[in-house]
Motif scaffolding. Structure first.
Motif, PDB file in Angstrom:
ATOM      1  N   TRP A  17       0.818  -1.195   0.000  1.00 41.68           N
ATOM      2  CA  TRP A  17       0.000   0.000   0.000  1.00 41.68           C
ATOM      3  C   TRP A  17       0.858   1.254   0.000  1.00 41.68           C
ATOM      4  O   TRP A  17       1.930   1.293   0.616  1.00 41.68           O
ATOM      5  CB  TRP A  17      -0.916   0.026   1.229  1.00 41.68           C
ATOM      6  N   LEU A  18       0.371   2.297  -0.680  1.00 40.90           N
ATOM      7  CA  LEU A  18       0.979   3.622  -0.653  1.00 40.90           C
ATOM      8  C   LEU A  18      -0.107   4.636  -0.309  1.00 40.90           C
ATOM      9  O   LEU A  18      -1.262   4.496  -0.728  1.00 40.90           O
ATOM     10  CB  LEU A  18       1.613   3.990  -1.990  1.00 40.90           C
ATOM     11  N   ARG A  19       0.285   5.654   0.447  1.00 43.10           N
ATOM     12  CA  ARG A  19      -0.662   6.669   0.907  1.00 43.10           C
ATOM     13  C   ARG A  19      -0.085   8.049   0.633  1.00 43.10           C
ATOM     14  O   ARG A  19       1.127   8.252   0.732  1.00 43.10           O
ATOM     15  CB  ARG A  19      -0.888   6.483   2.414  1.00 43.10           C
ATOM     16  N   TYR A  59       3.288  12.417  20.331  1.00 39.97           N
ATOM     17  CA  TYR A  59       3.614  11.196  19.605  1.00 39.97           C
ATOM     18  C   TYR A  59       3.890  11.539  18.143  1.00 39.97           C
ATOM     19  O   TYR A  59       3.653  12.671  17.708  1.00 39.97           O
ATOM     20  CB  TYR A  59       2.530  10.130  19.732  1.00 39.97           C
ATOM     21  N   LEU A  60       4.431  10.552  17.425  1.00 34.99           N
ATOM     22  CA  LEU A  60       4.721  10.764  16.003  1.00 34.99           C
ATOM     23  C   LEU A  60       3.418  10.740  15.234  1.00 34.99           C
ATOM     24  O   LEU A  60       2.705   9.731  15.231  1.00 34.99           O
ATOM     25  CB  LEU A  60       5.665   9.677  15.476  1.00 34.99           C
ATOM     26  N   SER A  61       3.092  11.838  14.578  1.00 36.23           N
ATOM     27  CA  SER A  61       1.855  11.935  13.808  1.00 36.23           C
ATOM     28  C   SER A  61       2.144  11.856  12.324  1.00 36.23           C
ATOM     29  O   SER A  61       3.010  12.567  11.806  1.00 36.23           O
ATOM     30  CB  SER A  61       1.131  13.247  14.116  1.00 36.23           C
ATOM     31  N   ILE A  62       1.419  10.982  11.647  1.00 41.06           N
ATOM     32  CA  ILE A  62       1.487  10.842  10.208  1.00 41.06           C
ATOM     33  C   ILE A  62       0.245  11.532   9.637  1.00 41.06           C
ATOM     34  O   ILE A  62      -0.877  11.046   9.778  1.00 41.06           O
ATOM     35  CB  ILE A  62       1.520   9.359   9.796  1.00 41.06           C
ATOM     36  N   TYR A  63       0.449  12.704   9.022  1.00 40.70           N
ATOM     37  CA  TYR A  63      -0.657  13.516   8.525  1.00 40.70           C
ATOM     38  C   TYR A  63      -1.008  13.087   7.104  1.00 40.70           C
ATOM     39  O   TYR A  63      -0.214  13.250   6.183  1.00 40.70           O
ATOM     40  CB  TYR A  63      -0.281  14.996   8.559  1.00 40.70           C
ATOM     41  N   GLN A  64      -2.224  12.570   6.935  1.00 43.08           N
ATOM     42  CA  GLN A  64      -2.645  11.994   5.667  1.00 43.08           C
ATOM     43  C   GLN A  64      -3.479  12.977   4.844  1.00 43.08           C
ATOM     44  O   GLN A  64      -4.318  13.692   5.385  1.00 43.08           O
ATOM     45  CB  GLN A  64      -3.502  10.756   5.925  1.00 43.08           C
ATOM     46  N   SER A  65      -3.262  12.974   3.557  1.00 41.38           N
ATOM     47  CA  SER A  65      -4.116  13.744   2.651  1.00 41.38           C
ATOM     48  C   SER A  65      -5.347  12.906   2.319  1.00 41.38           C
ATOM     49  O   SER A  65      -5.291  11.679   2.303  1.00 41.38           O
ATOM     50  CB  SER A  65      -3.352  14.082   1.369  1.00 41.38           C
ATOM     51  N   GLY A  66      -6.460  13.601   2.065  1.00 44.82           N
ATOM     52  CA  GLY A  66      -7.670  12.890   1.643  1.00 44.82           C
ATOM     53  C   GLY A  66      -8.457  12.337   2.810  1.00 44.82           C
ATOM     54  O   GLY A  66      -7.898  11.759   3.733  1.00 44.82           O
ATOM     55  N   CYS A  67      -9.786  12.514   2.753  1.00 41.30           N
ATOM     56  CA  CYS A  67     -10.643  12.080   3.852  1.00 41.30           C
ATOM     57  C   CYS A  67     -11.993  11.622   3.313  1.00 41.30           C
ATOM     58  O   CYS A  67     -12.475  12.127   2.300  1.00 41.30           O
ATOM     59  CB  CYS A  67     -10.840  13.229   4.843  1.00 41.30           C
ATOM     60  N   GLN A  94      -9.101  17.948   2.264  1.00 36.96           N
ATOM     61  CA  GLN A  94     -10.096  18.178   1.217  1.00 36.96           C
ATOM     62  C   GLN A  94      -9.458  18.478  -0.137  1.00 36.96           C
ATOM     63  O   GLN A  94     -10.164  18.614  -1.133  1.00 36.96           O
ATOM     64  CB  GLN A  94     -11.004  19.342   1.620  1.00 36.96           C
ATOM     65  N   VAL A  95      -8.132  18.564  -0.143  1.00 32.20           N
ATOM     66  CA  VAL A  95      -7.379  18.872  -1.359  1.00 32.20           C
ATOM     67  C   VAL A  95      -6.244  17.857  -1.501  1.00 32.20           C
ATOM     68  O   VAL A  95      -5.556  17.541  -0.523  1.00 32.20           O
ATOM     69  CB  VAL A  95      -6.788  20.306  -1.291  1.00 32.20           C
ATOM     70  N   TYR A  96      -6.054  17.348  -2.698  1.00 33.76           N
ATOM     71  CA  TYR A  96      -4.934  16.446  -2.990  1.00 33.76           C
ATOM     72  C   TYR A  96      -3.636  17.212  -2.729  1.00 33.76           C
ATOM     73  O   TYR A  96      -3.306  18.168  -3.425  1.00 33.76           O
ATOM     74  CB  TYR A  96      -5.019  16.010  -4.448  1.00 33.76           C
ATOM     75  N   ASN A  97      -2.882  16.790  -1.694  1.00 28.35           N
ATOM     76  CA  ASN A  97      -1.748  17.590  -1.249  1.00 28.35           C
ATOM     77  C   ASN A  97      -0.784  16.717  -0.454  1.00 28.35           C
ATOM     78  O   ASN A  97      -1.118  16.242   0.629  1.00 28.35           O
ATOM     79  CB  ASN A  97      -2.255  18.746  -0.370  1.00 28.35           C
ATOM     80  N   GLY A  98       0.390  16.466  -1.011  1.00 33.02           N
ATOM     81  CA  GLY A  98       1.371  15.683  -0.279  1.00 33.02           C
ATOM     82  C   GLY A  98       2.276  14.883  -1.189  1.00 33.02           C
ATOM     83  O   GLY A  98       2.419  15.186  -2.376  1.00 33.02           O
ATOM     84  N   PHE A  99       2.897  13.859  -0.600  1.00 34.77           N
ATOM     85  CA  PHE A  99       3.829  13.009  -1.330  1.00 34.77           C
ATOM     86  C   PHE A  99       3.503  11.556  -0.997  1.00 34.77           C
ATOM     87  O   PHE A  99       3.018  11.239   0.088  1.00 34.77           O
ATOM     88  CB  PHE A  99       5.278  13.342  -0.944  1.00 34.77           C
ATOM     89  N   TRP A 100       3.773  10.690  -1.953  1.00 36.94           N
ATOM     90  CA  TRP A 100       3.436   9.272  -1.778  1.00 36.94           C
ATOM     91  C   TRP A 100       4.475   8.569  -0.908  1.00 36.94           C
ATOM     92  O   TRP A 100       5.675   8.759  -1.083  1.00 36.94           O
ATOM     93  CB  TRP A 100       3.332   8.577  -3.129  1.00 36.94           C
ATOM     94  N   MET A 101       3.990   7.759   0.028  1.00 36.29           N
ATOM     95  CA  MET A 101       4.868   6.945   0.868  1.00 36.29           C
ATOM     96  C   MET A 101       4.299   5.539   0.958  1.00 36.29           C
ATOM     97  O   MET A 101       3.085   5.345   1.141  1.00 36.29           O
ATOM     98  CB  MET A 101       5.010   7.535   2.269  1.00 36.29           C
ATOM     99  N   SER A 102       5.187   4.560   0.867  1.00 39.50           N
ATOM    100  CA  SER A 102       4.770   3.171   1.025  1.00 39.50           C
ATOM    101  C   SER A 102       4.730   2.822   2.515  1.00 39.50           C
ATOM    102  O   SER A 102       5.271   3.545   3.364  1.00 39.50           O
ATOM    103  CB  SER A 102       5.753   2.246   0.316  1.00 39.50           C
TER     104      SER A 102
END
Length: 327
Positions: free
Chosen positions: A21-23, A36-44, A58-66
């Motif tokens: 999976w990639l997010r 704590y370490l927070s992983i901020y995800q794009s898209g909801c 609400q906006v496509y914004n970020g970088f892909w990570m596996s």
């Protein structure tokens, strides 16, 4: 999307390639006041009018990570952990038991006025959001596609393989978390859920969030039954989610377990509710009292600075609910 089109978040910001999976991720860092370490995800999967992170949920914004890359980030964070929490404290709720994030112990050698006094100053470190400890918890936050639990299960499994004694927390609106999907999360090693119940009334929920809450309201009971550590959040939004709604949410939670931690967070103007005022001190106090009246034993108020803007207001709030109830 970048071209102005609309796509479901689970398709636009989540994908599977090469058997993993990639997010789409906006940022990863040690967050405050969560510690704590927070992983901020794009898209909801929600389109909340009051979203405080709309620029990337609400906006496509970020970088892909596996999921492998997320595990590597967690391993790097593990090396800087200063507080090892037991699994039952793998929550946002417990962070204020340790630190009030003033940083005075680390910078001036003195403790702040609300300091719990339980940490050594060497355990308080700087991050991009301020001072505090680094707890052994990795959290998924920001956007939410927990309705596709396979991603979170795979990520949690890889994070734990890389770190060992790190707990995995999912900050979630609970949408789509059926028993089957919760079982998938548990199978990968997700430990705890910070469940944001945005409203009890289904029509109000849909107006506020653009989604249905029928699965959301069942999550506390299902999650506890499956062994998750659970906390619940309700956001006080004047004119929208006030004392009556918060009382109903508290009653639901208390009917499952009166010991479930419950936070009432003060709203601040954002996104499409930028013209709505924050709650005042007495509104928060009344909501706090309602939650306690419904039988909940562990209730805190959060974001109190948006309601208590002066020292006198903060002193009043503390006098009415107690220091330990200020998150």
């Amino acid at each position: 999307m970048p071209d102005g089109s609309l796509q479901p978040a689970c398709k636009a910001t989540l994908k599977r390639e090469g058997g993993k999976w990639l997010r789409l991720i906006k940022a990863i860092h040690l967050s405050r006041p969560e510690d704590y370490l927070s992983i901020y995800q794009s898209g909801c999967n929600h389109s909340c009018l009051k979203c405080h992170s709309w620029e990337f949920t609400q906006v496509y914004n970020g970088f892909w990570m596996s999921t492998d890359e997320l595990a590597e980030e967690a391993a790097r964070y593990h090396d800087m952990v200063t507080v090892k929490e037991p699994r039952e404290r793998a929550l946002m709720f417990t962070a204020s038991d340790l630190c009030r994030h003033c940083g005075l112990c680390a910078t001036a050698g003195v403790r702040g006025p609300l300091c719990p006094g339980v940490l050594n100053p060497s355990q308080v470190v700087w991050s991009v959001q301020g001072w505090g400890p680094a707890r052994n918890i990795v959290a998924f936050t920001g956007g939410d596609v927990a309705c596709v639990p396979e991603f979170y299960a795979e990520a949690a499994e890889k994070i734990k393989d890389a770190c060992g004694d790190v707990w995995v927390l999912l900050e979630t609106n609970g949408y789509g978390l059926t028993r089957r999907n919760l079982e998938t999360l548990a199978s990968g090693g997700v430990d705890s859920l910070w469940l944001d119940i945005k409203a009890y009334d289904p029509q109000l929920y849909r107006r506020l969030c653009g989604a249905d809450n029928s699965t959301v309201l069942k999550v506390p009971e299902l999650a506890l039954d499956l062994g998750f550590v659970v906390e619940v959040l309700a956001l006080y939004i004047p004119g929208w989610v006030e004392v009556d709604e918060i009382r109903k949410i508290a009653r639901l939670v208390a009917s499952v377990d009166r010991d479930i931690p419950f936070t009432i967070l003060a709203f601040f103007p954002a996104y499409k509710l930028s013209d709505v005022k924050p709650p005042n001190v007495m509104e928060l106090v009344k909501a706090f009292a309602a939650a306690k009246e419904e039988g909940l034993k562990r209730v805190k108020l959060g974001n109190v600075h948006v309601a208590a803007k002066t020292k006198d207001e903060l002193d009043l709030l503390v006098s009415l609910v107690g220091e330990k109830s200020i998150g």
